[in-house]
Design a protein around this motif. Structure first.
Motif, mmCIF file in Angstrom:
data_model
loop_
_atom_site.group_PDB
_atom_site.id
_atom_site.type_symbol
_atom_site.label_atom_id
_atom_site.label_comp_id
_atom_site.label_asym_id
_atom_site.label_seq_id
_atom_site.Cartn_x
_atom_site.Cartn_y
_atom_site.Cartn_z
ATOM 1 N N GLY A 1 42.076 36.010 40.249
ATOM 2 C CA GLY A 1 42.783 34.783 39.888
ATOM 3 C C GLY A 1 42.543 34.432 38.434
ATOM 4 O O GLY A 1 42.419 35.300 37.575
ATOM 5 N N GLU A 2 42.441 33.140 38.173
ATOM 6 C CA GLU A 2 42.174 32.680 36.809
ATOM 7 C C GLU A 2 40.752 33.022 36.396
ATOM 8 O O GLU A 2 39.872 33.263 37.240
ATOM 9 C CB GLU A 2 42.358 31.165 36.719
ATOM 10 C CG GLU A 2 43.776 30.670 36.833
ATOM 11 C CD GLU A 2 43.842 29.181 36.574
ATOM 12 O OE1 GLU A 2 43.653 28.765 35.410
ATOM 13 O OE2 GLU A 2 44.053 28.426 37.527
ATOM 14 N N ARG B 1 43.018 23.182 45.314
ATOM 15 C CA ARG B 1 43.771 24.315 44.774
ATOM 16 C C ARG B 1 42.870 25.305 44.042
ATOM 17 O O ARG B 1 43.233 26.478 43.878
ATOM 18 C CB ARG B 1 44.869 23.823 43.838
ATOM 19 C CG ARG B 1 44.390 23.029 42.629
ATOM 20 C CD ARG B 1 45.560 22.564 41.759
ATOM 21 N NE ARG B 1 45.127 21.764 40.634
ATOM 22 C CZ ARG B 1 44.998 20.445 40.679
ATOM 23 N NH1 ARG B 1 45.266 19.787 41.799
ATOM 24 N NH2 ARG B 1 44.602 19.773 39.607
ATOM 25 N N ASP B 2 41.709 24.844 43.563
ATOM 26 C CA ASP B 2 40.763 25.720 42.860
ATOM 27 C C ASP B 2 39.613 26.070 43.799
ATOM 28 O O ASP B 2 38.907 25.182 44.282
ATOM 29 C CB ASP B 2 40.206 25.030 41.610
ATOM 30 C CG ASP B 2 41.290 24.697 40.603
ATOM 31 O OD1 ASP B 2 42.250 25.475 40.509
ATOM 32 O OD2 ASP B 2 41.163 23.662 39.922
ATOM 33 N N ARG B 3 39.426 27.368 44.033
ATOM 34 C CA ARG B 3 38.361 27.814 44.933
ATOM 35 C C ARG B 3 37.621 28.949 44.214
ATOM 36 O O ARG B 3 38.207 29.999 43.942
ATOM 37 C CB ARG B 3 38.963 28.280 46.261
ATOM 38 C CG ARG B 3 39.794 27.176 46.928
ATOM 39 C CD ARG B 3 40.450 27.618 48.220
ATOM 40 N NE ARG B 3 41.484 28.643 48.056
ATOM 41 C CZ ARG B 3 42.737 28.394 47.663
ATOM 42 N NH1 ARG B 3 43.112 27.142 47.372
ATOM 43 N NH2 ARG B 3 43.612 29.382 47.544
ATOM 44 N N HIS B 4 36.340 28.704 43.907
ATOM 45 C CA HIS B 4 35.640 29.672 43.054
ATOM 46 C C HIS B 4 34.193 29.866 43.480
ATOM 47 O O HIS B 4 33.442 28.923 43.663
ATOM 48 C CB HIS B 4 35.735 29.278 41.580
ATOM 49 C CG HIS B 4 35.530 27.819 41.269
ATOM 50 N ND1 HIS B 4 34.450 27.355 40.556
ATOM 51 C CD2 HIS B 4 36.286 26.718 41.561
ATOM 52 C CE1 HIS B 4 34.547 26.033 40.417
ATOM 53 N NE2 HIS B 4 35.643 25.627 41.012
ATOM 54 N N HIS C 1 38.417 34.323 44.601
ATOM 55 C CA HIS C 1 39.356 33.392 45.231
ATOM 56 C C HIS C 1 40.419 33.057 44.190
ATOM 57 O O HIS C 1 41.015 33.954 43.620
ATOM 58 C CB HIS C 1 38.603 32.177 45.774
ATOM 59 C CG HIS C 1 37.734 32.537 46.944
ATOM 60 N ND1 HIS C 1 38.173 32.513 48.245
ATOM 61 C CD2 HIS C 1 36.433 32.963 47.004
ATOM 62 C CE1 HIS C 1 37.214 32.891 49.067
ATOM 63 N NE2 HIS C 1 36.139 33.173 48.337
ATOM 64 N N THR C 2 40.665 31.807 43.923
ATOM 65 C CA THR C 2 41.698 31.486 42.939
ATOM 66 C C THR C 2 41.170 31.565 41.509
ATOM 67 O O THR C 2 41.958 31.520 40.567
ATOM 68 C CB THR C 2 42.242 30.067 43.164
ATOM 69 O OG1 THR C 2 41.190 29.116 42.910
ATOM 70 C CG2 THR C 2 42.752 29.897 44.588
#
Length: 382
Positions: free
Chosen positions: A38-39, A205-208, A223-224
């Protein structure tokens, strides 16, 4: 009899110097951004791991990172003051931190406890928060036993308009060893935490979960978003990937003396010369970040050849055995660097001192002059 030569070139401009190679940061960022599912969050805590937070942040954002992370809010203010307006997360703050200013300056904050949630919720403004789970380290983050209660309380605060839960985060304790069962536990616990948050009505929405090592070795933890700090500056705790070290430390030889065999060196006479040799004095010591535990093990590069550090590393100085030929006062010694010219690396110094590279790069003292080598055409971000 000892013969002594003293350099008159000891002004600050020709003293110890730390060079920061932002091109190395750029190359590392591109590699890590390619690996992340992801990001990529560029973590620039501890002054960018000792490499300059603003410089590392700008470089990382120009080469694949999309947002920034720090520990304290004070670190966040530095980035905002520099004009960096990208998404920014701070995750280690006391309950009486200035969460109102965080909301005003558009800084996300981590919430690891009910007490933190209450403090954030009562602060003016609507704060964006990342609920922080302890994924198995008994360190920062909410205890799993309190997670469900925290999620439900966060949902109520969200419904009241006090916070917006935009993320859930955790950290793996053993990611440097991808096969360690600790990572399985961490991934399982994090998956459970996400389900618990969703069951409470939250939609983060952000999962890290992944940091540098897991970003490089464990796609199951992606994850994201991935949070990468050490990797930006060339440190891979997993030893799985060739990154580019971004820091080179040099210093002049300020004195050279020829001594007989059997000459004691330094405090406690922990070393005695085996034969007649030349000793060089270098104005760097443990007050500048060189670990005393590396005494008797460390090496430096002199005239393209590695030479041993002898005697104990002192607060302000160390002694190098230069051998039969010696050098002239004022010549440069490379203490560590990327290793491309045969010089010791930070990883080697960490081994000699029985520590990790992170401790060394974040510990170089303020007396050492710093020079940043910029990436050509680095665009300004604001």
């Amino acid at each position: 009899m000892t013969n002594l030569a003293v350099s008159d070139r000891t002004a600050t401009a020709s003293g110890p110097r730390l060079d920061i190679d932002l091109d190395a940061v750029a190359r590392n960022t591109r590699l890590l951004a390619d690996r992340a599912a992801g990001e990529l969050m560029a973590v620039v805590k501890a002054d960018g791991f000792g490499h300059g937070a603003v410089d590392v942040a700008r470089t990382a954002l120009a080469h694949g990172a999309t947002r920034l992370g720090v520990t304290s809010l004070d670190e966040a203010w530095t980035l905002r003051d520099a004009g960096l307006g990208v998404p920014l997360l701070s995750w280690l703050n006391p309950v009486d931190a200035d969460f109102a200013l965080a909301a005003e300056r558009d800084v996300d904050v981590a919430v690891p406890s009910a007490q933190h949630l209450s403090a954030v919720a009562v602060a003016p403004g609507r704060s964006r928060v990342h609920l922080h789970l302890d994924a198995g380290m008994a360190r920062d983050g909410a205890d799993p036993a309190a997670w469900g209660t925290l999620c439900r309380a966060a949902r109520r605060a969200e419904q009241r308009g006090e916070v917006e839960v935009v993320g859930v985060m955790g950290h793996l304790g053993c990611a440097d060893d991808p096969d360690d069962e600790c990572n399985t536990l961490g991934r399982t616990r994090f998956a459970w935490a996400l389900e618990t948050a969703r069951a409470a009505g939250l939609r983060p929405r952000d999962r890290h979960l992944a940091a540098t090592a897991a970003t490089l070795t464990d796609p199951r933890s992606h994850h994201t978003m991935s949070r990468v700090g050490a990797g930006l500056v060339g440190i891979d705790p997993s030893r799985s990937t060739r990154l580019h070290p971004a820091m080179t430390l040099t210093a002049p030889v300020v004195q050279v003396r020829r001594v007989r065999g059997g000459t004691p060196v330094g405090y406690g006479h922990s070393h005695r010369t085996a034969v007649a040799t030349h000793l060089g004095l270098v104005p760097l010591g443990y007050a500048d970040g060189l670990p005393r535990l590396a005494s008797g093990r460390a090496e430096v590069l002199v005239r393209g050849v590695r030479r041993p550090v002898v005697g104990r590393i002192s607060m302000d100085q160390l002694v190098v055995d230069l051998g039969e030929r010696g050098v002239d006062p004022g010549e440069t010694v490379t203490v560590f660097g990327p290793g491309t010219h045969g010089e010791p690396t930070v990883a080697e110094w960490a081994t000699w001192a029985d520590t990790i590279e992170h401790e060394l790069v974040t510990g170089i003292g303020a007396r050492v002059e710093r020079r940043t080598l910029a990436v050509p055409h680095l665009r300004s971000l604001s």
